[in-house]
Design an enzyme around this catalytic site. Structure first.
Site, PDB file in Angstrom:
ATOM      1  CE1 TYR A 161      -3.985   2.112   0.579  1.00 15.93           C
ATOM      2  CE2 TYR A 161      -2.596   3.255   2.169  1.00 15.93           C
ATOM      3  CZ  TYR A 161      -3.750   3.200   1.404  1.00 15.93           C
ATOM      4  OH  TYR A 161      -4.656   4.235   1.462  1.00 15.93           O
ATOM      5  CB  THR A 196     -13.465   3.556   5.193  1.00 20.79           C
ATOM      6  OG1 THR A 196     -12.050   3.312   5.163  1.00 20.79           O
ATOM      7  CG2 THR A 196     -13.720   5.048   5.071  1.00 20.79           C
TER       8      THR A 196
END
Length: 237
Positions: A161, A196
């Site tokens: 990431y 989220t």
């Protein structure tokens, strides 16, 4: 930039999370938000739920698989026929917050997968929509990045990431330099740690994360380009 006229804003990966909330905020204030999603059914469901609430804009669900160049060309063609231009592109689609990995032992197939969506996805989406952006009003490109991609503070966590977001930031710099003469502002935005599905519990309100992205979409014509921001404040590369 004044908001006296509705704009056409394309948001990728928008059937959930920050992307979905961004579409909702655009719809509430009267813009036309193109809700891009890999799964068109999920995108249509999200669009229906958003437009069932009060708002003065429009939401257009569109299949946008950012890893599929042919699908992106088809999406660009449909947008051109239906709307004629794009004013803002928000490259929001992202995957793989790989907390279980370290760089020395990382599964490189996982890294490649992250790069395919987080870097190449944004890159080829931009290429596909660039002709429509050049026809837009005060066009903007916003790359949703992360402080995980900051070389200044980067450690050994989430290598797939983090490296993909560092690469996305580099793309932001190069696109900003090339597109400056066309009046297209290009910036990276870190929404911060937001609660989220990817961010997990404990993060900030999703509305705040979307508002951080919207700030870059709303920059005036003399605003910054080629920058990295969170909540309107510069971040170190």
């Amino acid at each position: 930039m004044t908001q006296d006229q509705p704009r056409i804003v394309v948001v990728t990966g928008a059937n959930r999370g920050i992307g979905r909330e961004l579409v909702r905020q655009l719809y509430v204030r009267g813009d036309t938000a193109v809700l891009g999603s890999r799964d068109l059914i999920k995108g249509r469901d999200a669009a229906d739920e958003i437009t069932a609430t009060a708002g003065s804009g429009q939401v257009v669900a569109l299949r946008m698989d950012v890893t599929d160049p042919s699908a992106l060309r088809a999406a660009a063609g449909e947008l051109g026929e239906r709307l004629g231009r794009v004013d803002v592109l928000v490259n929001n689609a992202a995957i793989l917050y790989d907390t279980w990995q370290k760089p020395a032992t990382a599964d490189l197939d996982v890294v490649r997968s992250a790069l395919e969506t987080n870097l190449f996805g944004a890159w080829q989406t931009t290429q596909a929509l660039l002709p429509l952006l050049t026809s837009g009003r005060s066009p903007r490109i916003v790359n949703v990045s992360s402080e995980s991609g900051s070389l200044t503070s980067m450690g050994d966590a989430t290598p797939a990431y983090s490296i993909s977001k560092a690469a996305l930031n580099a793309l932001t710099r190069q696109l900003a330099a090339e597109l400056a003469t066309d009046g297209i502002l290009v910036n990276s935005v870190c929404p911060g740690w937001i609660a989220t599905d990817m961010g997990g519990p404990g993060g900030g309100p999703i509305a705040d994360g979307a508002a951080s992205v919207l700030w870059a979409a709303d920059l005036p014509d003399d605003g910054p380009t080629g920058g990295f921001f969170r909540h309107g404040k510069p971040l170190p590369w």
